[in-house]
Design a protein around this motif. Structure first.
Motif, short mmCIF file in Angstrom:
data_model
loop_
_atom_site.label_atom_id
_atom_site.label_comp_id
_atom_site.label_asym_id
_atom_site.label_seq_id
_atom_site.Cartn_x
_atom_site.Cartn_y
_atom_site.Cartn_z
N UNK A 485 0.83 -1.20 0.00
CA UNK A 485 0.00 0.00 0.00
C UNK A 485 0.87 1.25 0.00
N UNK A 486 1.99 1.22 0.77
CA UNK A 486 2.87 2.38 0.81
C UNK A 486 3.52 2.62 -0.54
N UNK A 487 3.98 1.54 -1.22
CA UNK A 487 4.61 1.68 -2.53
C UNK A 487 3.62 2.16 -3.57
N UNK A 488 2.35 1.71 -3.47
CA UNK A 488 1.34 2.15 -4.43
C UNK A 488 1.05 3.64 -4.25
N UNK A 489 0.99 4.06 -3.01
CA UNK A 489 0.71 5.48 -2.74
C UNK A 489 1.84 6.35 -3.25
N UNK A 490 3.09 5.92 -3.06
CA UNK A 490 4.25 6.70 -3.53
C UNK A 490 4.24 6.79 -5.05
N UNK A 491 3.89 5.70 -5.72
CA UNK A 491 3.87 5.72 -7.20
C UNK A 491 2.78 6.66 -7.71
N UNK A 492 1.61 6.62 -7.09
CA UNK A 492 0.53 7.50 -7.52
C UNK A 492 0.88 8.95 -7.29
N UNK A 493 1.58 9.24 -6.18
CA UNK A 493 2.00 10.63 -5.92
C UNK A 493 2.96 11.10 -6.99
N UNK A 494 3.98 10.28 -7.33
CA UNK A 494 4.97 10.67 -8.34
C UNK A 494 4.32 10.80 -9.72
N UNK A 495 3.36 9.95 -10.01
CA UNK A 495 2.69 10.04 -11.31
C UNK A 495 1.90 11.34 -11.42
N UNK A 496 1.25 11.72 -10.32
CA UNK A 496 0.49 12.98 -10.33
C UNK A 496 1.43 14.16 -10.51
N UNK A 497 2.58 14.14 -9.84
CA UNK A 497 3.56 15.23 -9.99
C UNK A 497 4.07 15.29 -11.43
N UNK A 534 11.06 18.43 -10.26
CA UNK A 534 10.34 17.86 -11.40
C UNK A 534 10.56 16.34 -11.45
N UNK A 535 9.49 15.61 -11.67
CA UNK A 535 9.55 14.14 -11.76
C UNK A 535 9.55 13.76 -13.24
N UNK A 536 10.59 13.04 -13.66
CA UNK A 536 10.67 12.63 -15.06
C UNK A 536 10.13 11.21 -15.23
N UNK A 537 10.16 10.69 -16.46
CA UNK A 537 9.63 9.35 -16.77
C UNK A 537 10.41 8.25 -16.02
N UNK A 538 11.70 8.39 -15.95
CA UNK A 538 12.53 7.35 -15.33
C UNK A 538 12.19 7.20 -13.85
N UNK A 539 11.97 8.35 -13.14
CA UNK A 539 11.63 8.28 -11.70
C UNK A 539 10.29 7.62 -11.52
N UNK A 540 9.30 7.99 -12.38
CA UNK A 540 7.99 7.37 -12.26
C UNK A 540 8.06 5.86 -12.53
N UNK A 541 8.81 5.47 -13.53
CA UNK A 541 8.91 4.04 -13.85
C UNK A 541 9.60 3.27 -12.74
N UNK A 542 10.60 3.85 -12.06
CA UNK A 542 11.24 3.17 -10.93
C UNK A 542 10.24 2.99 -9.80
N UNK A 543 9.42 4.00 -9.53
CA UNK A 543 8.41 3.89 -8.46
C UNK A 543 7.38 2.81 -8.82
#
Length: 1004
Positions: A485-497, A534-543
């Protein structure tokens, strides 16, 4: 050498089995090997080379064996190359299989099979193949010997690589030397150069050591000369050292010997006087010796005259003995006949002495008749002998009946004793069997109860263990859910950013004049900028990847928890609510009771077996008792029959024995009588024959004695000498003859006769004069010795120095000779004007032959324009010997081969390759090469030159040769009808023959 057929399986790019019929291709004389790049044209030539030598040419020879296998081959197909060829008049078939890593027949994985090689020869008479060898080494040596070429020579002579010869044309002398050295194997000449250099260094070191020893001796002579000797300033190894030392030593010796001159003169005069006195004494001694020699000869002549009568008697005795030698064979024959007659007469007397008185005087014929009658009577005793043997057998049968009767009595008594206790024994054994059977039934019942008890105990133990495991798995699953749940929340936050700042990310890819990916505008006046964080594609994909990993771990933990809960429920259902300790005690009690029952039941089989054995023994005892009674009844009648037959035989034998104790004794008497009579008859006949031979020998002896001049044979026997007497008489005659000759020679010597006529010699006076002269010589010698001792040391050291120079002379000559030879061979000597090494000189001769052979074909290919010539000129500061020039007939100029154009270089290198093939073939012993292959290079020729080159290649078949051209040139497919095409595909390459007697495409 002519190739007939090539079969390739799983080799190189060929995944299946491909065949090449060279006989069909060679029928046209010229054939083309073509195909796309990488299809496997060179692999066909590699297969030919591999079949012959077990390796492939050039750089491809590394990694032999497993790397030759085709990647397209099926796992169960082994790599194999089979070549059929004719060489030196023999048709051979070579089959090679490289090492193969095949799948194991059992289990998984692979195993390595060793390389295999077969060599067979065609028997033209029987029309069959016969095996020659399966040894790699033997086959390699046989093929190399038949071809007369190494693998490198074969690849240059039969598989002509044009690129190598184009480089050879443009190469310098060093590069040409390396290639020619490999082809013609000139290592032995390089070894000669190396050996000469080593010899030069060795001899130079030995010369320096010898000069050092000589200088040491010179310094010792200088000290012994006491200042009268001067030495030059020289060091070891310098020329002229030996001559300077010997010259100084000679001057010193001359100066020292001047003081001995007078003493030598005096000694010479004294010695001359002593010589004269000695000659006079020797002359008198010789005259005295000759006078005594003459007197002794006169005495020996007188003794010879006294023994002349005895000598004449010896001569007469020798003459009679020589005549008697002609009668010797007849005497020996008569003595042999007499000896044989006496021996035969004695044998006859011995044989007659044991005969009965009635036959003692019978002749040989009467004795033979009596012997036949005795033999006939002996033959009539055969029936009596058989009866006597039967009687002996009857006695044995009667004794055997008695033994059987006693044995049956023992059997009856033993059976009665055993059967008396049978009922009691059987009851006890049956009771044991019943008890064991009851125990076995109990053990089976307990065994049925033991297994459920064990299963409940194991389930109870699993229940206790899984209870703890369920709690642990539940905790792990809860923690995994929280992490996911924590990892999913972090990924959704980075995707929104990232979505919030996506405009800046798209603006980073804009370029002036290029349309925008969103609106399509080509102008971008105010592109968005990236802000901090700024969050780029690589950071989002790692999350996202972290979330997926955490979710996978959650699912895995929940699966483990569910599995543990299911296992716990199953264990609880089987074990129930009973405590584990109680179940363990119940299972242990069942095990104890089962063990006791099983031990008791284990005696069932032995008890049953013992009862069965007792019952069998009871039956055997009853049978034996009954059989013994039957045999006793039958023996009564048998015994009566034997008694009747024995009485009849005894009556018959009484008549046949006569007065002998037995028939055998009677037969022995008759046998002895017949043998004695036969022996006496043979002895009588032998005596008569010996008497006749003695009579004939007497007559021949009398005749031989008369012809030899003797009155009687006894006179001839008396005159005959044995070997010792003959040698002694001959020795006396020879000694007398030698003595007479010696005496006559002495009495005829002129100097002896002359000495005898002179007065006797006065030796005493001459001896005194010689002694006086000797005393004067000794006095002069003493004076000379006194002067010689002053220069003895100098003479000794000078002789030592001379010996050293003499020993050093051959060594210095050897050094000069070796140094000169080494300089010439290495090309460093001034005498070697062209600075040409020995190996280069040999290679230059070979290159000159190659250029001459190549010019014959180059002249035709270039329409008479070019000629290849060898040049031994030097290039720059390098060495000469391996230059190669081309003479242009159009300009009359000689120029370097590097100046030729591309097409000219090709046909020049082709001519050079063909010429080199001819020279290497001659070098290998003249093996005929009926099949050649020529590699790429035809694309650089114009049409006219290509026609001329093909004409030259086509002329090769005038000597029944076939030439295969390896080329991509499309025009050659039109010009050359016989073709071998290599077809490339994803499943591996295939071979197809076109324009020949058969048009083929691969079947596999």
């Amino acid at each position: 050498m002519r190739l007939h057929r090539l079969d390739i399986t799983a080799f190189g790019p060929f995944g299946g089995t491909q065949s090449v019929d060279f006989d069909d291709l060679s029928a046209a004389g010229l054939f083309l090997l073509h195909g796309p790049t990488g299809a496997g044209k060179t692999s066909v030539l590699d297969a030919v080379c591999y079949a012959l030598y077990g390796s492939v040419p050039g750089a491809r020879q590394s990694g032999q064996g497993i790397t030759l296998r085709s990647d397209h081959a099926a796992p169960g197909t082994r790599t194999q190359v089979t070549l059929e060829l004719t060489v030196a008049g023999r048709r051979l078939e070579i089959t090679r299989q490289p090492p193969w890593e095949r799948p194991k027949k059992r289990g998984t994985g692979t195993t390595l099979d060793k390389a295999q090689t077969w060599l067979r020869e065609r028997d033209t008479v029987a029309g069959t193949w016969k095996d020659l060898s399966r040894s790699h080494q033997e086959i390699g040596e046989e093929i190399t010997q038949l071809l007369g070429m190494s693998r490198e020579q074969f690849c240059q002579v039969v598989l002509l690589p044009q690129g190598d010869f184009a480089r050879f044309l443009r190469a310098d002398a060093e590069a040409r030397g390396k290639l020619l050295g490999r082809l013609f194997d000139t290592r032995r000449f390089a070894d000669v150069e190396k050996r000469l250099a080593e010899r030069r260094r060795e001899t130079e070191s030995r010369v320096r050591d010898g000069d050092a020893d000589l200088l040491a001796d010179a310094h010792r002579m200088q000290q012994a000369a006491d200042g009268i000797m001067e030495l030059p300033e020289l060091t070891p190894g310098e020329p002229g050292l030996a001559e300077a030392v010997l010259t100084a030593a000679a001057v010193a010796r001359s100066t020292a010997r001047e003081h001995l001159t007078v003493a030598h003169c005096r000694l010479a005069a004294a010695e001359s006087a002593l010589t004269d006195a000695g000659h006079a004494l020797e002359g008198l001694r010789e005259r005295d010796r000759l006078q005594r020699r003459f007197a002794e000869a006169r005495e020996r002549a007188a003794r010879l005259e006294e023994g002349s009568e005895a000598h004449r008697a010896d001569r007469v005795r020798m003459e009679r003995a020589r005549k008697a030698e002609t009668v010797g064979p007849a005497l020996e024959l008569r003595d042999a006949a007499d000896t044989e007659h006496r021996r035969a007469a004695a044998a006859e007397l011995r044989a007659r002495a044991v005969l009965p008185a009635a036959l003692a005087d019978a002749g040989a014929a009467g004795l033979a008749v009596a012997a036949r009658r005795a033999a006939e009577e002996l033959g009539g005793l055969d029936a009596a002998r058989r009866a006597e043997r039967r009687l002996t057998g009857l006695h044995d049968e009667r004794a055997d009946l008695d033994r059987q009767e006693r044995a049956d009595d023992d059997v009856l008594q033993d059976a009665e004793t055993w059967l008396a206790d049978w009922e009691e024994t059987r009851s006890g054994l049956q009771a044991r069997v019943e008890s064991a059977q009851q125990a076995a039934t109990t053990a089976r019942e307990l065994a049925v109860r033991r297994e459920p008890a064990r299963q409940r105990l194991d389930a109870a133990r699993d229940r206790d263990r899984l209870t703890e495991a369920t709690d642990s798995a539940a905790a792990q699953a809860g923690a995994a859910r929280e992490d996911a749940l924590a990892a999913q929340q972090r990924w959704l936050d980075l995707k929104e950013q990232r979505l919030n700042g996506i405009a800046a990310e798209l603006a980073a890819g804009l370029a002036d004049g290029a349309p925008c990916a969103v609106c399509g505008a080509t102008e971008h006046p105010s592109p968005a900028r990236k802000v901090d964080g700024h969050v780029d594609r690589e950071t989002e994909e790692r999350a996202l990847a972290d979330y997926r990993d955490a979710d996978a771990r959650r699912a895995e933990a929940e699966q483990r928890h569910a599995a543990v809960r299911e296992a716990l429920a199953a264990a609880s259902a089987e074990a129930g609510d009973t405590a584990t300790e109680e179940l363990a005690r119940a299972a242990a009690e069942l095990d104890r009771q089962y063990t006791l029952a099983r031990d008791a039941a284990s005696a069932l089989h032995p008890a049953q077996e013992q009862l069965r054995r007792a019952e069998r023994e009871h039956g055997l005892r009853i049978t034996a008792q009954r059989d013994a009674a039957v045999r006793a009844a039958s023996r009564v009648g048998h015994r009566e029959r034997l008694d009747r037959e024995r009485a009849a035989l005894e009556e018959e034998l009484t008549r046949a024995r006569g007065d002998a104790p037995s028939v055998a004794a009677r037969a022995a008497q008759l046998e002895q009588r017949a043998a004695r009579l036969t022996e006496a008859a043979d002895a009588a006949r032998a005596a008569e024959e010996a008497a006749q031979r003695l009579k004939g020998a007497d007559a021949r002896l009398a005749d031989a004695a008369f012809r030899a001049g003797f009155d009687t044979p006894q006179a001839a026997a008396d005159a005959l000498l044995d070997d010792a007497g003959h040698r002694e008489l001959q020795r006396r005659l020879d000694a007398r003859q030698h003595e007479e000759a010696t005496v006559r020679a002495v009495l005829a010597e002129p100097e002896t006769v002359a000495a005898a006529q002179q007065p006797p010699a006065d030796l005493a006076t001459a001896q005194r004069e010689a002694e006086d002269a000797g005393r004067r010589v000794r006095e002069a010698a003493s004076a000379r010795d006194a002067a010689a001792r002053r220069c003895a040391d100098l003479d000794r050291l000078s002789a030592r120095a001379t010996a050293s120079v003499r020993r050093l002379g051959p060594l210095r000559e050897e050094y000069d000779r070796v140094a000169r030879m080494a300089g010439l061979a290495a090309g460093t000597s001034a005498d070697n004007e062209r600075r040409m090494r020995l190996e280069s000189y040999v290679l230059a001769a070979r290159l000159e032959q190659v250029a001459a052979a190549a010019t014959v074909r180059l002249h035709r290919m270039s329409s008479g324009r070019y000629t290849l010539v060898h040049s031994d000129g030097r290039t720059g500061r390098g060495r000469s010997g391996l230059g190669l020039h081309v003479v242009d007939a159009w300009t009359g100029r000689e120029r370097d081969t590097a100046t030729l154009s591309g097409g000219e270089t090709f046909f020049a290198s082709l001519a050079l390759a063909l010429g080199l093939a001819d020279v290497v073939t001659d070098e290998a012993g003249g093996v005929r090469l009926d099949t050649l292959f020529i590699d790429e290079g035809f694309g650089s020729l114009d049409d006219q030159t290509l026609d001329e080159v093909l004409d030259v290649l086509d002329s090769l078949r005038e000597r029944d040769r076939s030439v295969g051209i390896v080329s991509h040139v499309a025009d050659l497919r039109r010009r050359i009808h016989a073709q071998l095409e290599v077809v490339k595909s994803r499943s591996g390459s295939r071979l197809r023959q076109r324009g020949t007697g058969r048009d083929t495409s691969p079947a596999r």
